[in-house]
Design an enzyme around this catalytic site. Structure first.
Site, PDB file in Angstrom:
ATOM      1  N   LYS A  40      30.609  47.893  49.240  1.00 25.92           N
ATOM      2  CA  LYS A  40      30.582  47.353  47.880  1.00 25.92           C
ATOM      3  C   LYS A  40      30.236  45.868  47.894  1.00 25.92           C
ATOM      4  O   LYS A  40      29.386  45.409  47.136  1.00 25.92           O
ATOM      5  CB  LYS A  40      31.930  47.584  47.209  1.00 25.92           C
ATOM      6  CG  LYS A  40      31.923  47.331  45.709  1.00 25.92           C
ATOM      7  CD  LYS A  40      32.514  46.004  45.375  1.00 25.92           C
ATOM      8  CE  LYS A  40      32.615  45.848  43.861  1.00 25.92           C
ATOM      9  NZ  LYS A  40      32.730  44.461  43.476  1.00 25.92           N
ATOM     10  N   ILE A  81      32.572  42.118  39.959  1.00 31.18           N
ATOM     11  CA  ILE A  81      33.904  42.101  39.362  1.00 31.18           C
ATOM     12  C   ILE A  81      34.511  43.498  39.266  1.00 31.18           C
ATOM     13  O   ILE A  81      35.655  43.705  39.655  1.00 31.18           O
ATOM     14  CB  ILE A  81      33.841  41.438  37.970  1.00 31.18           C
ATOM     15  CG1 ILE A  81      33.344  39.999  38.105  1.00 31.18           C
ATOM     16  CG2 ILE A  81      35.194  41.495  37.290  1.00 31.18           C
ATOM     17  CD1 ILE A  81      32.965  39.356  36.803  1.00 31.18           C
ATOM     18  N   TYR A  82      33.778  44.469  38.731  1.00 29.70           N
ATOM     19  CA  TYR A  82      34.400  45.777  38.532  1.00 29.70           C
ATOM     20  C   TYR A  82      34.519  46.551  39.836  1.00 29.70           C
ATOM     21  O   TYR A  82      33.870  46.224  40.816  1.00 29.70           O
ATOM     22  CB  TYR A  82      33.686  46.588  37.438  1.00 29.70           C
ATOM     23  CG  TYR A  82      32.275  47.008  37.724  1.00 29.70           C
ATOM     24  CD1 TYR A  82      31.218  46.354  37.128  1.00 29.70           C
ATOM     25  CD2 TYR A  82      31.992  48.082  38.553  1.00 29.70           C
ATOM     26  CE1 TYR A  82      29.925  46.741  37.364  1.00 29.70           C
ATOM     27  CE2 TYR A  82      30.704  48.481  38.786  1.00 29.70           C
ATOM     28  CZ  TYR A  82      29.672  47.801  38.191  1.00 29.70           C
ATOM     29  OH  TYR A  82      28.393  48.194  38.432  1.00 29.70           O
ATOM     30  N   GLU A  83      35.371  47.558  39.808  1.00 27.80           N
ATOM     31  CA  GLU A  83      35.709  48.374  40.988  1.00 27.80           C
ATOM     32  C   GLU A  83      36.296  47.513  42.106  1.00 27.80           C
ATOM     33  O   GLU A  83      36.039  47.729  43.280  1.00 27.80           O
ATOM     34  CB  GLU A  83      34.490  49.144  41.509  1.00 27.80           C
ATOM     35  CG  GLU A  83      33.937  50.168  40.553  1.00 27.80           C
ATOM     36  CD  GLU A  83      34.917  51.275  40.231  1.00 27.80           C
ATOM     37  OE1 GLU A  83      35.710  51.648  41.110  1.00 27.80           O
ATOM     38  OE2 GLU A  83      34.897  51.745  39.085  1.00 27.80           O
ATOM     39  N   GLY A  84      37.074  46.535  41.740  1.00 24.23           N
ATOM     40  CA  GLY A  84      37.673  45.632  42.723  1.00 24.23           C
ATOM     41  C   GLY A  84      36.775  44.439  42.953  1.00 24.23           C
ATOM     42  O   GLY A  84      35.597  44.610  43.251  1.00 24.23           O
TER      43      GLY A  84
END
Length: 104
Positions: A40, A81-84
């Site tokens: 990620k 930012i999203y998904e950690g």
């Protein structure tokens, strides 16, 4: 840019492979979290690089709404930012490396 994107795709496939075969390989869940976090973080940082290069290639036209690259530049920031957040994922990765549960 295509070379870096292919490397990110390979890392994502590797993480998915180990997650799918979790029981077969008897991998520590923290190692899987670190590997997926690494995929990620690398992917989102790569997106930043690729969009920045695309803006550079397009020059001034890269900022016009008529071109897709402008939307990509606007939209890529949220991927960190999203998904950690990337910062939390980096802490997960360093913790797994420090504990020795993940050896890349």
């Amino acid at each position: 840019m295509a070379m870096y994107i292919e490397a990110a795709r390979s890392l994502i496939y590797r993480a998915a492979y180990y997650i799918d075969d979790y029981l077969k390989f008897k991998i520590d869940p923290r190692a899987m979290g670190a590997l997926s976090g690494a995929a990620k973080v690398y992917g989102t940082e790569l997106a930043n690089y690729v969009v920045d290069e695309a803006i550079q290639i397009h020059g001034g036209y890269g900022y016009f709404e008529e071109f897709d690259v402008e939307r990509y530049w606007r939209d890529h920031r949220v991927t960190r930012i999203y998904e950690g957040t990337n910062e939390i994922n980096l802490l997960t990765i360093t913790d797994a490396l420090r504990r020795g549960v993940w050896k890349p």
